[in-house]
Scaffold this motif. Sequence first.
Motif, PDB file in Angstrom:
ATOM      1  N   LEU A 139       1.056  -1.202  -0.101  1.00 32.04           N
ATOM      2  CA  LEU A 139       0.232   0.052   0.123  1.00 32.04           C
ATOM      3  C   LEU A 139       1.027   1.286  -0.116  1.00 32.04           C
ATOM      4  O   LEU A 139       1.909   1.310   0.606  1.00 32.04           O
ATOM      5  CB  LEU A 139      -0.780   0.126   1.488  1.00 32.04           C
ATOM      6  CG  LEU A 139      -2.034  -0.691   1.565  1.00 32.04           C
ATOM      7  CD1 LEU A 139      -2.553  -0.072   2.672  1.00 32.04           C
ATOM      8  CD2 LEU A 139      -2.946  -0.656   0.537  1.00 32.04           C
ATOM      9  N   VAL A 140       0.381   2.146  -0.744  1.00 33.10           N
ATOM     10  CA  VAL A 140       1.125   3.455  -0.502  1.00 33.10           C
ATOM     11  C   VAL A 140       0.349   4.246   0.438  1.00 33.10           C
ATOM     12  O   VAL A 140      -0.919   4.495   0.412  1.00 33.10           O
ATOM     13  CB  VAL A 140       1.300   4.185  -1.941  1.00 33.10           C
ATOM     14  CG1 VAL A 140       1.926   5.595  -1.713  1.00 33.10           C
ATOM     15  CG2 VAL A 140       2.155   3.301  -3.013  1.00 33.10           C
ATOM     16  N   GLU A 141       0.853   4.896   1.578  1.00 31.82           N
ATOM     17  CA  GLU A 141       0.456   5.722   2.540  1.00 31.82           C
ATOM     18  C   GLU A 141       0.719   7.168   2.219  1.00 31.82           C
ATOM     19  O   GLU A 141       1.951   7.460   2.414  1.00 31.82           O
ATOM     20  CB  GLU A 141       0.837   5.318   4.040  1.00 31.82           C
ATOM     21  CG  GLU A 141       0.383   4.133   4.493  1.00 31.82           C
ATOM     22  CD  GLU A 141       0.895   3.894   5.972  1.00 31.82           C
ATOM     23  OE1 GLU A 141       0.900   2.824   6.239  1.00 31.82           O
ATOM     24  OE2 GLU A 141       1.137   4.960   6.467  1.00 31.82           O
ATOM     25  N   ALA A 142      -0.068   7.948   1.950  1.00 26.64           N
ATOM     26  CA  ALA A 142       0.188   9.435   1.823  1.00 26.64           C
ATOM     27  C   ALA A 142      -0.374  10.301   2.859  1.00 26.64           C
ATOM     28  O   ALA A 142      -1.527   9.905   3.366  1.00 26.64           O
ATOM     29  CB  ALA A 142      -0.383   9.886   0.524  1.00 26.64           C
ATOM     30  N   MET A 143       0.319  11.380   3.393  1.00 28.03           N
ATOM     31  CA  MET A 143      -0.009  12.212   4.141  1.00 28.03           C
ATOM     32  C   MET A 143      -0.555  13.474   3.360  1.00 28.03           C
ATOM     33  O   MET A 143       0.045  13.912   2.530  1.00 28.03           O
ATOM     34  CB  MET A 143       0.965  12.660   4.984  1.00 28.03           C
ATOM     35  CG  MET A 143       0.630  13.794   5.929  1.00 28.03           C
ATOM     36  SD  MET A 143      -0.775  13.387   7.056  1.00 28.03           S
ATOM     37  CE  MET A 143      -0.393  12.127   7.970  1.00 28.03           C
ATOM     38  N   VAL A 144      -1.996  13.820   3.791  1.00 26.30           N
ATOM     39  CA  VAL A 144      -2.736  14.700   2.667  1.00 26.30           C
ATOM     40  C   VAL A 144      -3.108  15.801   3.769  1.00 26.30           C
ATOM     41  O   VAL A 144      -3.759  15.668   4.761  1.00 26.30           O
ATOM     42  CB  VAL A 144      -3.631  14.354   1.960  1.00 26.30           C
ATOM     43  CG1 VAL A 144      -4.550  15.379   1.252  1.00 26.30           C
ATOM     44  CG2 VAL A 144      -3.440  13.007   0.990  1.00 26.30           C
TER      45      VAL A 144
END
Length: 396
Positions: free
Chosen positions: A87-92
């Motif tokens: 999974l790619v975890e992004a902080m938005v």
Amino acid sequence: MKKGVKIAAVGLSSIFLSGLAVAQEENIKEFMKYEVLNGQYVKEEIPVDPNAYLWKTVRGKKVFLYPQISVRLNDKQANRLIPKKKLVEAMVKVAYNNDSIAVYVRWKDNTPSIQTVYDTNKFADGVSIEFPNSFGKGITLPYVGMGDGNHPVTVYLQKVVEGRDYQKVFVSEGFGSLTEIKEPAQIEMKYNEKTKEWTAVFKRPLKTENSNLKAGLVPVAFAIWDGSKFERDGNKSLSRWKFIKLGKYKIDEEYLKYVSWGYPADKIGDPAKGKKIALQNGCAACHRFDDQLTAPQGMAPDLSDIGGIANPVYLKESVVNPNDVVIRNLNPNRHYNKHAKPDKFKAYPNNDMYQWYIEVNGKKQSKMPPFSHLSEQDLKDLIAYLSTLRNWKNFK
Ligand code: HEC
């Protein structure tokens, strides 16, 4: 944010019978918790520089992006890596003022990859965000993989290409129907060697020729490409629809009710029953998912990770009314009918079995039959089951 939820819930309870309102409150709470990104209102000009001080002060939320498996490139090397992906975890983070909105996206990538002019086997890291061109009361959600014929989206794309600032804005109605447009958007993307993270900031006016984001809840979705995994085009990681809350504008209660349907998806029904319903209704004749891998690859979208990239209400509509969102064929030219007569260039025609829709009077119609006869509970069980599907590692 708590206050907002309460107000919305009170408003709804006046519309619904009290028993229903309790259930409503529960799903709205869940929806707010997992799918809503709070936009922070600021008075000043919003900086596009990812390292600007403002971004340290804006609170963010994690967004998960799943490997997109329905789109397969004619590239074994790239396809082979799919089951190994994480999974790619992004902080938005989101900030807005009276004129503009800016979205900050940060994610880990240990292998920054820059596309060079000379090496055709080297692909760029990249990121994009998309907004539906229209949304709100009475408007259904687009296909999250760049829209569809009934739901155009605007896509903002940044890639890391040697020697030039590669950024583009498109209006898209699905794969193969991109129109590049000029919009006063700004994008900046930077790599941090210390933290091994990319950060990009996208900034655009709240209102453009193509879409007006001055609303209480704004759908947004994310895609990220990892060049070192040969990712490009449709081979990427993709989020589901998220919703930006802009506190300066009123949330339309009808729209909130619509988009929060089915949260939390694992509680609206029984996934084990839902799987039975899927099997009884022949979903596996066309789709591959879970341990059902007999349908020919490419005949219909692969549903192995549909629970990651699709919102519950979107799933419901896909099943009940497949003609609202008709996904454009992702790779129609990969399948040839070798029983047919080749043309003068000795090329076989496409095999119609792999065409996802037919055209009737110029309008696309899905090859999937509507399952509108399912009872409300069967439908909920089915959606509960589909929502558990996040196993792209099954990909074969
Ligand atoms: C006759 C083949 C066929 C059958 C049977 C079928 N589908 Fe589909 N399905 C398709 C095709 C083709 C598409 C893509 C075109 C479109 O958008 O409708 C699709 C699209 C979908 C989508 C949207 C996928 C996405 O990535 O957004 C979902 C969800 C879905 N189907 C679920 C189901 C379920 C659940 C069943 C069984 C109840 C089912 N389908 C039965 C052919 C089929």
